[in-house]
Design an enzyme around this catalytic site. Structure first.
Site, PDB file in Angstrom:
ATOM      1  N   GLN A 147      48.451   9.404   7.023  1.00 40.75           N
ATOM      2  CA  GLN A 147      47.226   8.617   7.081  1.00 40.75           C
ATOM      3  C   GLN A 147      46.460   8.798   5.761  1.00 40.75           C
ATOM      4  OE1 GLN A 147      46.310   6.417   9.245  1.00 40.75           O
ATOM      5  NE2 GLN A 147      47.590   6.813  11.057  1.00 40.75           N
ATOM      6  N   ASP A 171      58.525  -2.436  12.354  1.00 39.66           N
ATOM      7  CA  ASP A 171      58.410  -3.005  13.698  1.00 39.66           C
ATOM      8  C   ASP A 171      57.240  -3.961  13.689  1.00 39.66           C
ATOM      9  OD1 ASP A 171      56.282  -0.723  13.871  1.00 39.66           O
ATOM     10  OD2 ASP A 171      55.910  -1.968  15.621  1.00 39.66           O
ATOM     11  N   ASP A 176      56.009   5.129  20.201  1.00 41.77           N
ATOM     12  CA  ASP A 176      54.831   5.567  19.444  1.00 41.77           C
ATOM     13  C   ASP A 176      54.121   6.656  20.240  1.00 41.77           C
ATOM     14  OD1 ASP A 176      53.622   4.196  21.481  1.00 41.77           O
ATOM     15  OD2 ASP A 176      52.843   2.585  20.242  1.00 41.77           O
ATOM     16  N   GLY A 194      48.509   6.975  20.625  1.00 40.35           N
ATOM     17  CA  GLY A 194      47.198   7.105  20.001  1.00 40.35           C
ATOM     18  C   GLY A 194      46.604   5.781  19.558  1.00 40.35           C
ATOM     19  N   CYS A 234      70.305 -21.587  17.876  1.00 36.25           N
ATOM     20  CA  CYS A 234      70.664 -22.509  16.788  1.00 36.25           C
ATOM     21  C   CYS A 234      72.050 -23.123  16.986  1.00 36.25           C
ATOM     22  CB  CYS A 234      70.587 -21.786  15.444  1.00 36.25           C
ATOM     23  SG  CYS A 234      68.873 -21.462  14.952  1.00 36.25           S
ATOM     24  N   HIS A 279      65.816 -16.633  18.855  1.00 35.04           N
ATOM     25  CA  HIS A 279      66.020 -17.027  17.460  1.00 35.04           C
ATOM     26  C   HIS A 279      65.195 -16.160  16.503  1.00 35.04           C
ATOM     27  CE1 HIS A 279      66.425 -19.114  13.723  1.00 35.04           C
ATOM     28  NE2 HIS A 279      65.107 -19.118  13.635  1.00 35.04           N
ATOM     29  N   CYS A 307      71.841 -20.334  10.823  1.00 33.13           N
ATOM     30  CA  CYS A 307      71.675 -19.223  11.762  1.00 33.13           C
ATOM     31  C   CYS A 307      72.756 -19.313  12.828  1.00 33.13           C
ATOM     32  CB  CYS A 307      70.282 -19.305  12.392  1.00 33.13           C
ATOM     33  SG  CYS A 307      69.972 -18.011  13.598  1.00 33.13           S
ATOM     34  N   ASP A 341      48.507  11.018  16.183  1.00 31.12           N
ATOM     35  CA  ASP A 341      47.611  10.978  15.030  1.00 31.12           C
ATOM     36  C   ASP A 341      46.398  10.126  15.357  1.00 31.12           C
ATOM     37  OD1 ASP A 341      48.782   8.475  15.201  1.00 31.12           O
ATOM     38  OD2 ASP A 341      48.842   8.188  13.033  1.00 31.12           O
ATOM     39  N   CYS A 364      72.605 -17.729  15.823  1.00 29.40           N
ATOM     40  CA  CYS A 364      72.112 -17.283  17.132  1.00 29.40           C
ATOM     41  C   CYS A 364      72.424 -18.340  18.190  1.00 29.40           C
ATOM     42  CB  CYS A 364      70.607 -16.990  17.086  1.00 29.40           C
ATOM     43  SG  CYS A 364      69.550 -18.435  17.213  1.00 29.40           S
TER      44      CYS A 364
END
Lengths: 408, 408
Positions: free
Chosen positions: A200, A277, A98, A101, A320, A346, A315, A152, A317
């Site tokens: 924005q 994200d 990012d 800002g 799990c 997980h 799952c 920004d 993973c």
């Protein structure tokens, strides 16, 4: 190599026939990204509790680093000495950073804003620092991220029309300076960087429209929607998104910053967003909350004391496949770090799998069916307006399908 | 199946020609253990910050669980419900559990000791509990460890001769009750359990001698040396060990409880010890200290700020293969859990590799040479008496070799 010669190689792989959802692909020199994509957050150059090997095993395609945090700790000299962020943190897939800002405004007590630059105090030691569009670009050049975000100003919520208008003018000036500086900038580690703009305009449709007009002219490599998920009612967020999304340049990635819960991500995809994200899966993992297709498992609840089933039966993973809710609860109640990492593993896996399922659904023309199945199995948290939103949207589309003469 | 019919299948694989060091093997139903062996400590059913997969990848052969802690949290009902400790924590290799006695005495504020039993308060919630040799055996049966430790009393340091004598009588009575109960005990999960006795006697050679005489009669599956490394000068510990070790039943595993630093482990092996456990590698990892063949790397030192070399150039652990000291320092300074686990992974790997190297040296007749090389490269911490001890011992052996008429 001049950064304006780059091409992010964007293509739309599949589109939902009935709506805005789409599966896309773009390419950086650290690899391609298939969207919809969830980007785990690695604030300080690490996705908290996890290793790069685990993220790779969970098929994370791209992670996010926070410019503000990395600038303060460990600092640019150490990252540059280590050969840039990829090498320093040992992550060879794409990284998005990012602009710094957002944190400057939200974490800094000073945050003295001028058109030229922003002066802020470190939230760590109170030391004084200065950031500007040019400085942000230079920092992100030193980090060496694949995707750089324009500098920004993120409007808070609530925000008056006049405030939003004034802020937007500054944002546009800053983003223009960002892209101008970026275009003259030589990459530091041999690989290309790409620049995303950020739309924005708070909750004001005409400001959003203007922002998109201005930023489209600047021809960024991708477009983020900023200033949402900052405290406004979620219904308002999606209403705004529904208006903004069709206006975004179609042949560029669309990124909704800081979102969100599983249901929000699905709604976002439904409204044409490609990238997400959020710290939610990792932060909540550390609070003992696991996400599953059947809702959340809150480990501190005593009902899991002797529950020897895995967090999510479906799952695959490591957590799990190997551990029970009872064991994870034991670890959590004891404050064992192993528990926090197994929870995080997980949750991150779940969010990545969710977007993977969404991609598959889009690629096989099953988007609406998959989305409906998801919401049937998943109890949406607290308020239920999201479900209503889904149902309303579905009714609207059904109506449109049945009445093709109505112009959207 | 009657537990006294078991056979731990002990054999001596190699012996140092000049001294007491040896490489051995024994077998449990969860696999064989090659000694010298370091056992990572998994107090609450987890080696702090790590997963079973990581321990397996680091070739951990056997881990330790703490009976006292597991009895209190998560409690026996939950572990039994989960199919015993192996299944509950998903560790399919051998587990050794202590008797709980040491923690009862060291953590409990009450610790009311009678010949019959010990009443103690939980260090967690102050609740009252009772433990006895029989109860300890029963708890370890419920845990389902492969190696059960007899219930003994660990003498503090300093400890008067009279105290030590009195304590030893109680220890022998308790250990006798332990083995008597253990022999009648049916295993709970189908696999055999073995029982180790613990030699006590503080720093008094005649008491140690008596303890070994009494316990040898009881024919345990292995013999631990307890009541050392409890605060006595380290020189005294090794002097005591040098006297005790040759008296221990040769055809049984020898276990030095709670030891220790890398140099201590090597000295222990040199004095005929086969098994070690210690929280040091994991605890110090969480304090930012890494062990290497060239000594300790203390990450908080600013000299590592821009040190982009791995912790140990010759280490093949995940941490050393992928990360620099500078990055680990950054993670440590930021309190990132990923850093603590990468540190722990390295340290545990280092301790396991060290005992692996010791085995190889013994198996190839290079023990003295390897040991000398180790101490040449490794700066022993703080006091240097250990090195002196090594050198004195080497001088003594040389003298003996050159003067074969002197009877040891």
């Amino acid at each position: 190599m001049d950064q304006d010669k780059t091409d992010i190689g964007f293509s739309i792989v599949a589109e939902d026939e009935d709506g805005m959802a789409r599966a896309c692909r773009f390419t950086t020199e650290h690899g391609s990204v298939e969207t919809p994509v969830f980007m785990p957050v690695g604030t300080y150059g690490v996705v908290k509790t996890l290793t790069p090997a685990e993220l790779e095993a969970s098929r994370a395609q791209i992670i996010l680093g926070n410019t503000y945090h990395l600038y303060l700790r460990p600092g640019l000299e150490i990252i540059q000495g280590g050969g840039g962020l990829h090498r320093f943190i040992n992550w060879q897939r794409p990284i998005l950073t990012d602009s710094g800002g957002f944190q400057v405004f939200s974490l800094s007590h000073l945050g003295k804003i001028r058109d030229e630059d922003v002066t802020f105090r470190s939230h760590i030691d109170g030391s004084l620092h200065r950031i500007s569009p040019e400085i942000s670009m230079e920092i992100q050049r030193t980090l060496g991220s694949d995707i750089v975000m324009a500098f920004d100003e993120c409007t808070p919520f609530p925000c008056s029309y006049e405030q939003a208008q004034e802020s937007l003018a500054r944002t546009h000036a800053w983003e223009t300076r960002s892209i101008e500086y970026f275009r003259r900038m030589e990459p530091l580690y041999g690989h290309r960087q790409f620049l995303f703009g950020i739309v924005q305009g708070s909750v004001y449709p005409d400001l959003r429209q203007r922002s998109i007009d201005v930023l489209s002219e600047l021809d960024f490599d991708g477009y983020a929607v900023g200033g949402l998920a900052v405290g406004e009612p979620k219904e308002q967020m999606f209403e705004m998104l529904e208006r903004i999304s069709p206006l975004l340049p179609k042949e560029k990635p669309h990124y909704l910053m800081g979102v969100g819960k599983p249901e929000d991500i699905i709604m976002g995809i439904d409204l044409g967003i490609d990238m997400f994200d959020c710290v939610l899966p990792s932060r909540n993992a550390r609070n003992g909350t696991l996400y599953t297709h059947r809702g959340r498992v809150v480990l501190k609840q005593s009902r899991y004391k002797m529950d020897y089933t895995p967090p999510d039966e479906n799952c695959d993973c490591y957590t799990c496949r190997n551990f029970s809710r009872a064991y994870l609860r034991h670890l959590y109640m004891n404050g064992e770090m192993t528990g926090l990492r197994l929870n995080t593993l997980h949750n991150i896996h779940f969010f990545l799998q969710l977007t993977e399922e969404a991609r598959t659904a889009l690629n096989t023309g099953r988007w609406t069916a998959w989305k409906t199945e998801f919401f049937e199995g998943y109890p949406v948290e607290k308020d239920h307006w999201e479900i209503n939103q889904v149902r309303r949207e579905e009714r609207r589309r059904k109506h449109l399908r049945e009445n093709p003469h109505i112009n959207e």
